[in-house]
Motif scaffolding. Structure first.
Motif, PDB file in Angstrom:
ATOM      1  N   UNK A 130      44.703  27.241  34.033  1.00 15.10           N
ATOM      2  CA  UNK A 130      43.485  27.324  34.825  1.00 15.10           C
ATOM      3  C   UNK A 130      43.462  28.668  35.530  1.00 15.10           C
ATOM      4  N   UNK A 131      42.308  29.272  35.543  1.00 12.63           N
ATOM      5  CA  UNK A 131      42.118  30.503  36.309  1.00 12.63           C
ATOM      6  C   UNK A 131      41.382  30.157  37.585  1.00 12.63           C
ATOM      7  N   UNK A 132      42.057  30.344  38.728  1.00 10.33           N
ATOM      8  CA  UNK A 132      41.473  30.061  40.033  1.00 10.33           C
ATOM      9  C   UNK A 132      41.951  31.114  41.017  1.00 10.33           C
ATOM     10  N   UNK A 159      53.054  28.012  38.525  1.00 12.51           N
ATOM     11  CA  UNK A 159      53.466  29.343  38.081  1.00 12.51           C
ATOM     12  C   UNK A 159      52.214  30.207  37.978  1.00 12.51           C
ATOM     13  N   UNK A 160      52.196  31.302  38.719  1.00 10.08           N
ATOM     14  CA  UNK A 160      51.055  32.217  38.717  1.00 10.08           C
ATOM     15  C   UNK A 160      51.374  33.448  37.881  1.00 10.08           C
ATOM     16  N   UNK A 161      50.433  33.826  37.048  1.00 12.47           N
ATOM     17  CA  UNK A 161      50.511  35.105  36.341  1.00 12.47           C
ATOM     18  C   UNK A 161      49.791  36.106  37.239  1.00 12.47           C
ATOM     19  N   UNK A 162      50.551  36.874  38.015  1.00 14.29           N
ATOM     20  CA  UNK A 162      49.984  37.607  39.145  1.00 14.29           C
ATOM     21  C   UNK A 162      49.323  38.920  38.742  1.00 14.29           C
ATOM     22  N   UNK A 163      48.370  38.808  37.844  1.00 13.00           N
ATOM     23  CA  UNK A 163      47.499  39.916  37.466  1.00 13.00           C
ATOM     24  C   UNK A 163      46.063  39.449  37.693  1.00 13.00           C
ATOM     25  N   UNK A 164      45.335  40.052  38.637  1.00 10.50           N
ATOM     26  CA  UNK A 164      43.953  39.613  38.883  1.00 10.50           C
ATOM     27  C   UNK A 164      43.122  39.723  37.615  1.00 10.50           C
ATOM     28  N   UNK A 165      42.586  38.597  37.158  1.00 10.69           N
ATOM     29  CA  UNK A 165      41.983  38.569  35.825  1.00 10.69           C
ATOM     30  C   UNK A 165      40.700  39.395  35.748  1.00 10.69           C
ATOM     31  N   UNK A 166      40.046  39.630  36.891  1.00  8.67           N
ATOM     32  CA  UNK A 166      38.831  40.443  36.883  1.00  8.67           C
ATOM     33  C   UNK A 166      39.018  41.703  37.712  1.00  8.67           C
ATOM     34  N   UNK A 167      40.274  42.115  37.928  1.00 13.92           N
ATOM     35  CA  UNK A 167      40.532  43.305  38.718  1.00 13.92           C
ATOM     36  C   UNK A 167      40.236  43.126  40.193  1.00 13.92           C
ATOM     37  N   UNK A 168      40.056  41.878  40.653  1.00  8.47           N
ATOM     38  CA  UNK A 168      39.786  41.616  42.065  1.00  8.47           C
ATOM     39  C   UNK A 168      38.335  41.363  42.386  1.00  8.47           C
ATOM     40  N   UNK A 169      37.473  41.282  41.369  1.00  8.42           N
ATOM     41  CA  UNK A 169      36.036  41.150  41.611  1.00  8.42           C
ATOM     42  C   UNK A 169      35.624  39.805  42.186  1.00  8.42           C
ATOM     43  N   UNK A 170      36.469  38.776  42.033  1.00 10.12           N
ATOM     44  CA  UNK A 170      36.069  37.457  42.523  1.00 10.12           C
ATOM     45  C   UNK A 170      35.822  37.474  44.026  1.00 10.12           C
ATOM     46  N   UNK A 171      36.477  38.384  44.741  1.00 14.16           N
ATOM     47  CA  UNK A 171      36.292  38.487  46.187  1.00 14.16           C
ATOM     48  C   UNK A 171      35.054  39.249  46.600  1.00 14.16           C
ATOM     49  N   UNK A 172      34.230  39.672  45.624  1.00 15.45           N
ATOM     50  CA  UNK A 172      32.926  40.272  45.919  1.00 15.45           C
ATOM     51  C   UNK A 172      31.882  39.222  45.606  1.00 15.45           C
ATOM     52  N   UNK A 173      31.148  38.766  46.635  1.00 15.69           N
ATOM     53  CA  UNK A 173      30.284  37.601  46.466  1.00 15.69           C
ATOM     54  C   UNK A 173      28.842  37.890  46.855  1.00 15.69           C
ATOM     55  N   UNK A 174      27.922  37.306  46.084  1.00 15.86           N
ATOM     56  CA  UNK A 174      26.496  37.364  46.398  1.00 15.86           C
ATOM     57  C   UNK A 174      25.979  35.932  46.501  1.00 15.86           C
ATOM     58  N   UNK A 175      24.777  35.801  47.014  1.00 14.78           N
ATOM     59  CA  UNK A 175      24.193  34.478  47.229  1.00 14.78           C
ATOM     60  C   UNK A 175      23.264  34.094  46.086  1.00 14.78           C
ATOM     61  N   UNK A 212      44.043  34.386  39.528  1.00 17.02           N
ATOM     62  CA  UNK A 212      45.116  34.439  38.546  1.00 17.02           C
ATOM     63  C   UNK A 212      44.997  33.304  37.529  1.00 17.02           C
ATOM     64  N   UNK A 213      45.675  33.464  36.402  1.00 10.84           N
ATOM     65  CA  UNK A 213      45.956  32.339  35.526  1.00 10.84           C
ATOM     66  C   UNK A 213      47.139  31.567  36.115  1.00 10.84           C
TER      67      UNK A 213
END
Length: 311
Positions: free
Chosen positions: A95-97, A108-124, A224-225
């Motif tokens: 699961x990617x969360x 177990x986390x694969x500690x590579x941000x799957x979108x380069x960190x974009x999930x923390x940029x949010x719009x409405x 991460x995955x």
């Protein structure tokens, strides 16, 4: 264990578990019974970007043998993580969360941000009727004074982040139900990551949903995955595959292919940026090369042109 890299084709997005067709480099069909089955959480499977990245990681590790990716049964995020924690590979294996300390402790986390960190940029995501509610908002205090409520999944770490920053949050256990709640006026903003929102709305095909054009919420939240703690071999395969993709440049091509369109459509550089704190962030973004982060399209789009607004 068979050698020879694999390609996944025929990935239909259906409501029931679907098997991919596995092929070898020589074009012959691989023996499905000998292939490693990787059951991906259905929400991730239905995301073209996430499914493609898992495919890329597995394809970069041919020494592990052929594979096929299947869609898990539909379950909310909380249950998916419980199944992973219980090492129930029959239900879900990957699961990617977004990451949290608890998730990194239990899984177990694969500690590579799957979108380069974009999930923390949010719009409405909102409705046309509610767009006027967002006019004139320049501070977080305006969101509070205007009683702007945010819809989020009950098990999502975003819920705690938004609440910790003094914002009102309405939750539900089921992702799909949040769209119905938005349409019903239960909240005004369904905050979605810029890497996922365009694909969300493509999938919904609902003219009653629009993206609010002026605001951007940011907070550090790597995605991460995750796999169960007994599935070390799968975690190692995904980690190795992603690291190889970073080194050979295919990870950067993946980011450009899947995220250039949403970043351009959302016009991030023209938005008012609200920087929120994440008090539960584990020890930083590990395992991803600086080159990838520096070349992320969002960095180019935002630059220094969008200073954070005051609280």
């Amino acid at each position: 264990m068979a050698t020879g890299s694999t390609l996944i084709t025929g990935l239909a997005m259906t409501s029931t578990p679907t098997f991919a067709v596995v092929a070898r480099e020589d074009g012959q069909a691989a023996d499905i019974e000998s292939a490693q089955q990787v059951t991906l959480w259905y929400r991730n499977y239905d995301s073209p970007a996430i499914r493609a990245l898992l495919d890329l990681a597995l394809r970069k590790t041919p020494e592990y043998g052929p594979y096929l990716i299947t869609r898990s049964q539909e379950m909310n995020q909380g249950r998916a993580l419980r199944e992973l924690s219980n090492d129930n590979g029959h239900a879900v294996q990957v699961a990617n969360v977004a990451t949290t300390p608890e998730r990194e402790n239990n899984l177990l986390a694969v500690t590579i941000p799957i979108d380069g960190g974009l999930l923390g940029y949010r719009v409405c995501v909102t409705t046309p009727q509610m767009l006027s509610r967002f006019e004139g908002i320049t501070r977080l205090a305006d969101l509070r004074a205007g009683n702007i409520r945010f819809g989020q999944g009950r098990h999502w770490p975003d819920t705690q982040i938004l609440e910790a920053n003094g914002l009102k949050v309405v939750t539900h256990t089921r992702y799909e139900s949040l769209f119905d709640m938005l349409a019903g006026g239960r909240f005004e903003c369904f905050a979605r990551g810029v890497s996922e929102v365009v694909y969300d709305l493509d999938l919904r095909q609902d003219d009653g949903l629009v993206i609010e054009p002026d605001l951007l919420f940011t907070y550090p939240m790597p995605s991460y995955f995750f796999v169960g703690r007994s599935d070390m071999a799968l975690a190692m395969r995904i980690q190795l595959g992603l690291e190889r993709a970073i080194v050979d440049g295919s990870f950067l091509k993946y980011l450009a292919h899947y995220f250039t369109r949403p970043l351009e459509e959302l016009q991030l550089s023209n938005r008012r940026v609200f920087q929120l704190g994440n008090p539960w962030l584990p020890g930083g973004e590990k395992g991803i090369s600086e080159d990838v982060l520096q070349h992320m399209k969002v960095r180019i789009q935002l630059g220094d042109k969008a200073p954070p607004v005051p609280n």
